[in-house]
Design an enzyme around this catalytic site. Structure first.
Site, mmCIF file in Angstrom:
data_model
loop_
_atom_site.group_PDB
_atom_site.id
_atom_site.type_symbol
_atom_site.label_atom_id
_atom_site.label_comp_id
_atom_site.label_asym_id
_atom_site.label_seq_id
_atom_site.Cartn_x
_atom_site.Cartn_y
_atom_site.Cartn_z
ATOM 1 N N GLY A 12 66.582 64.905 52.018
ATOM 2 C CA GLY A 12 65.840 64.931 50.753
ATOM 3 C C GLY A 12 66.139 66.151 49.792
ATOM 4 C CG ASN A 34 62.372 57.188 57.127
ATOM 5 O OD1 ASN A 34 62.797 57.635 56.053
ATOM 6 N ND2 ASN A 34 61.158 56.788 57.299
ATOM 7 C CE LYS A 86 59.546 63.919 46.160
ATOM 8 N NZ LYS A 86 60.308 65.023 45.556
ATOM 9 C CB SER A 126 51.549 70.612 48.478
ATOM 10 O OG SER A 126 51.342 70.562 47.121
ATOM 11 C CB ALA A 127 50.194 74.759 45.380
ATOM 12 C CE1 TYR A 151 52.666 64.745 49.319
ATOM 13 C CE2 TYR A 151 51.266 66.243 47.557
ATOM 14 C CZ TYR A 151 52.812 66.015 48.612
ATOM 15 O OH TYR A 151 53.426 67.098 48.927
ATOM 16 C CE LYS A 155 52.800 67.058 52.214
ATOM 17 N NZ LYS A 155 54.071 67.331 53.403
ATOM 18 C CE1 TYR A 179 57.800 74.487 51.373
ATOM 19 C CE2 TYR A 179 57.967 72.379 50.521
ATOM 20 C CZ TYR A 179 58.145 73.284 51.578
ATOM 21 O OH TYR A 179 58.592 72.724 52.682
ATOM 22 C CG PHE A 180 52.600 77.551 43.840
ATOM 23 C CD1 PHE A 180 52.433 78.009 45.156
ATOM 24 C CD2 PHE A 180 51.395 77.467 43.442
ATOM 25 C CE1 PHE A 180 51.432 78.413 45.827
ATOM 26 C CE2 PHE A 180 50.292 77.944 43.458
ATOM 27 C CZ PHE A 180 50.029 78.452 44.867
HETATM 28 P P1 NAD Z 1 62.006 64.155 49.243
HETATM 29 O O1 NAD Z 1 61.409 62.726 49.344
HETATM 30 O O2 NAD Z 1 63.084 64.168 48.912
HETATM 31 O O3 NAD Z 1 62.332 64.405 50.838
HETATM 32 C C1 NAD Z 1 61.350 63.865 51.928
HETATM 33 C C2 NAD Z 1 62.365 63.137 53.012
HETATM 34 O O4 NAD Z 1 61.661 62.750 54.192
HETATM 35 C C3 NAD Z 1 63.155 62.159 52.375
HETATM 36 O O5 NAD Z 1 64.532 62.085 52.789
HETATM 37 C C4 NAD Z 1 62.824 60.574 53.413
HETATM 38 O O6 NAD Z 1 63.632 59.793 53.154
HETATM 39 C C5 NAD Z 1 62.279 61.473 54.417
HETATM 40 N N1 NAD Z 1 61.194 60.767 55.026
HETATM 41 C C6 NAD Z 1 59.887 60.240 54.832
HETATM 42 N N2 NAD Z 1 59.279 59.901 55.392
HETATM 43 C C7 NAD Z 1 59.978 59.741 56.920
HETATM 44 C C8 NAD Z 1 59.620 59.445 58.191
HETATM 45 N N3 NAD Z 1 58.628 58.774 58.357
HETATM 46 N N4 NAD Z 1 60.647 59.777 59.194
HETATM 47 C C9 NAD Z 1 61.710 60.153 58.715
HETATM 48 N N5 NAD Z 1 61.969 60.688 57.474
HETATM 49 C C10 NAD Z 1 61.095 60.716 56.484
HETATM 50 O O7 NAD Z 1 60.824 65.018 49.035
HETATM 51 P P2 NAD Z 1 60.974 66.628 48.786
HETATM 52 O O8 NAD Z 1 60.609 67.033 47.556
HETATM 53 O O9 NAD Z 1 62.129 67.364 49.364
HETATM 54 O O10 NAD Z 1 59.892 67.225 49.761
HETATM 55 C C11 NAD Z 1 60.063 67.633 51.105
HETATM 56 C C12 NAD Z 1 58.328 68.103 51.598
HETATM 57 O O11 NAD Z 1 57.878 68.999 50.924
HETATM 58 C C13 NAD Z 1 57.473 66.918 51.532
HETATM 59 O O12 NAD Z 1 56.751 66.769 52.858
HETATM 60 C C14 NAD Z 1 56.688 67.206 50.305
HETATM 61 O O13 NAD Z 1 55.363 66.483 50.738
HETATM 62 C C15 NAD Z 1 56.689 68.496 50.285
HETATM 63 N N6 NAD Z 1 56.494 69.176 49.108
HETATM 64 C C16 NAD Z 1 57.197 68.792 48.136
HETATM 65 C C17 NAD Z 1 56.786 69.140 46.809
HETATM 66 C C18 NAD Z 1 57.778 68.947 45.571
HETATM 67 O O14 NAD Z 1 57.070 68.924 44.437
HETATM 68 N N7 NAD Z 1 58.860 68.260 45.725
HETATM 69 C C19 NAD Z 1 55.990 70.235 46.678
HETATM 70 C C20 NAD Z 1 55.145 70.647 47.692
HETATM 71 C C21 NAD Z 1 55.393 69.926 49.047
HETATM 72 C C1 WQD Z 2 53.911 69.562 35.799
HETATM 73 C C2 WQD Z 2 53.244 69.775 34.704
HETATM 74 C C3 WQD Z 2 52.017 67.804 33.847
HETATM 75 C C4 WQD Z 2 55.487 64.991 33.837
HETATM 76 C C5 WQD Z 2 53.094 67.725 41.634
HETATM 77 C C6 WQD Z 2 52.034 67.500 42.603
HETATM 78 C C7 WQD Z 2 51.929 68.489 43.620
HETATM 79 C C8 WQD Z 2 53.379 68.853 43.975
HETATM 80 C C9 WQD Z 2 54.356 69.142 42.904
HETATM 81 C C10 WQD Z 2 54.077 68.002 45.925
HETATM 82 C C11 WQD Z 2 51.773 69.195 34.472
HETATM 83 C C12 WQD Z 2 53.230 67.915 32.909
HETATM 84 C C13 WQD Z 2 54.471 66.254 34.144
HETATM 85 C C14 WQD Z 2 55.569 64.342 32.452
HETATM 86 C C15 WQD Z 2 54.057 66.041 31.577
HETATM 87 N N1 WQD Z 2 54.187 67.885 44.709
HETATM 88 N N2 WQD Z 2 54.122 66.771 32.821
HETATM 89 N N3 WQD Z 2 54.900 64.904 31.525
HETATM 90 O O1 WQD Z 2 51.534 67.739 38.869
HETATM 91 O O2 WQD Z 2 51.906 70.182 38.898
HETATM 92 O O3 WQD Z 2 52.459 68.715 40.862
HETATM 93 O O4 WQD Z 2 54.387 68.016 41.949
HETATM 94 O O5 WQD Z 2 53.400 68.518 46.812
HETATM 95 O O6 WQD Z 2 51.224 68.058 44.592
HETATM 96 O O7 WQD Z 2 50.600 66.970 42.350
HETATM 97 O O8 WQD Z 2 53.984 68.653 38.836
HETATM 98 O O9 WQD Z 2 56.021 68.132 37.757
HETATM 99 O O10 WQD Z 2 54.110 66.111 37.764
HETATM 100 O O11 WQD Z 2 53.663 68.258 36.436
HETATM 101 O O12 WQD Z 2 53.647 66.551 30.721
HETATM 102 O O13 WQD Z 2 56.149 63.200 32.289
HETATM 103 O O14 WQD Z 2 53.939 68.770 33.561
HETATM 104 O O15 WQD Z 2 50.910 67.222 33.370
HETATM 105 O O16 WQD Z 2 51.022 70.099 33.578
HETATM 106 P P1 WQD Z 2 52.285 68.672 39.557
HETATM 107 P P2 WQD Z 2 54.460 67.704 37.728
#
Ligand code: NAD
Ligand code: WQD
Length: 340
Positions: A12, A34, A86, A126-127, A151, A155, A179-180
């Site tokens: 991912g 997966n 996510k 996640s934050a 979601y 977490k 993560y933020f």
């Molecule tokens: P992503 O979807 O790109 O990566 C997640 C990966 O997990 C994918 O490759 C997916 O195929 C795999 N996956 C999902 N369910 C699975 C399962 N049951 N078995 C095996 N593989 C599985 O997402 P990402 O942005 O890289 O996020 C990675 C992690 O960080 C996640 O747990 C997400 O919740 C967390 N996170 C992401 C963000 C964000 O904004 N991207 C912010 C905070 C936390």
């Molecule tokens: C950022 C800012 C929106 C899209 C999410 C999850 C959080 C974490 C990170 C996983 C906000 C604005 C967005 C658009 C917009 N993920 N926005 N137009 O909501 O802070 O966080 O991703 O853990 O849990 O909630 O991120 O990138 O969606 O939004 O104006 O089309 O951009 O309102 O202010 P968010 P985001």
């Protein structure tokens, strides 16, 4: 012999950057994914960048037999656990899928680790666990417990499961990384974020507007109590985030128990700041329209990253200009993502 790390979700967005950082640091890496939200092409690209490839196993974290075989075949010292779903909006429509995948899946993984005698775990939190914050910046001691969607609750539940696990058995050593807002891409332009369908998150959406795939950006809300009325977030470069995982691995090798660290830059930027910075980096104009707030969004959120600096020796190195330049390089070099 180099330590061997299992990376769940390693194909991912964040996982692939962490796999690259691990390989570059000399670790052996086994990826379990997966591919429900990714492509194995990301790992081919990782190998292209660093000249070394991880072992890739296509499979699910729920699969006990597969996990037992994996741990038997590879001498794993620690697990980076990224696998999970996510999408916030989807989690509201399909809560059971989120609890099954994120919570039950994490429990299954820990059970398999326990059977195999592997007790070092870094978890992607996640934050969002802080919910609607009462104070800013958010420190790890800020109250959790009021995430605004399934979601976020999934977490927080995993965080609590892991806390109980660490309390139950002193062999466990668990890093919870909150993560933020991860953005950006590796500076090579070879790996980056490749969302399926229309992006939910701000930067991928802006990127697709820039290449003409989407017409204009809808800015969700212009009436927040922030400097320009739009939402403020703490954006963190994905390569900095990946480095944070290496630091966390070092920390849990030396200490037992459960500990949470914020991974953020410690600085908030508004949606309008982000548009302007992207335009500067790319030379593109991003048409946008301010519309109503998105339900569940909070006005502002940024980290106090002092604990990570003090205890992990980790601090974000890359600023907004890098985040934008790297997002644009990835987006313009790969307009179709990994599908080419
Ligand atoms: P992503 O979807 O790109 O990566 C997640 C990966 O997990 C994918 O490759 C997916 O195929 C795999 N996956 C999902 N369910 C699975 C399962 N049951 N078995 C095996 N593989 C599985 O997402 P990402 O942005 O890289 O996020 C990675 C992690 O960080 C996640 O747990 C997400 O919740 C967390 N996170 C992401 C963000 C964000 O904004 N991207 C912010 C905070 C936390
Ligand atoms: C950022 C800012 C929106 C899209 C999410 C999850 C959080 C974490 C990170 C996983 C906000 C604005 C967005 C658009 C917009 N993920 N926005 N137009 O909501 O802070 O966080 O991703 O853990 O849990 O909630 O991120 O990138 O969606 O939004 O104006 O089309 O951009 O309102 O202010 P968010 P985001």
């Amino acid at each position: 012999m180099a330590d061997k790390i299992l990376v769940t979700g390693g194909a991912g967005y964040i996982g692939s950057h962490a796999v690259l950082a691990l390989l570059e640091a000399g670790f052996e890496v086994v990826v379990l994914d997966n591919l429900c939200n990714s492509s194995a092409e990301s790992l081919v690209r990782v190998a292209g960048i660093c000249g070394r490839a991880p072992v890739f196993i296509e499979g699910d974290i729920h699969d006990a037999r597969l996990l037992d075989g994996l741990f038997a075949a590879h001498e794993i010292t620690a697990v980076l656990h990224f696998a999970g779903l996510k999408a916030v909006g989807e989690s509201v429509r399909k809560p059971l899928e989120y609890y099954e995948n994120n919570v039950v899946g994490s429990v299954r993984l820990c059970q398999a680790m326990s059977r195999a005698g592997v007790f070092r775990l870094v978890f992607s939190s996640s934050a969002t666990v802080y919910g609607e914050p009462a104070e800013m910046p958010l420190s790890e001691d800020s109250p959790t417990g009021s995430p605004t969607n399934p979601y976020g609750r999934s977490k927080l539940m995993v965080e609590e499961v892991l806390r109980d696990l660490a309390a139950s058995d002193p062999r466990w050593s668990i890093a919870v990384l909150r993560y933020f807002n991860p953005v950006g891409a590796h500076h090579s332009g070879q790996i980056g974020e490749d969302p399926r369908g229309i992006p939910n998150n701000l930067l991928p959406y802006i990127g697709q507007v820039a290449i003409g795939k989407l017409k204009e950006l809808a800015v969700f809300g212009g009436d927040y109590p922030t400097q320009d009325g739009t939402g403020v977030r703490d954006y963190i470069h994905v390569v900095d985030l990946a480095d944070g995982h290496l630091k966390a691995l070092q920390a849990i090798a030396c200490q037992a128990g459960w500990r949470a660290w914020n991974l953020g830059a410690g600085q908030g930027y508004s949606v309008l700041d982000m548009i302007q910075a992207f335009e500067q980096a790319s030379g593109c104009v991003i048409p946008y329209r301010i519309i109503a707030r998105r339900p569940g969004d909070i006005p502002a959120c940024w980290a106090d990253p002092a604990r990570a600096e003090r205890e992990l020796g980790w601090k974000a190195q890359r600023g907004l200009a890098d985040m934008m330049a790297d997002t644009w390089r990835w987006q313009s070099m790969n307009p179709q993502g990994y599908a080419r």
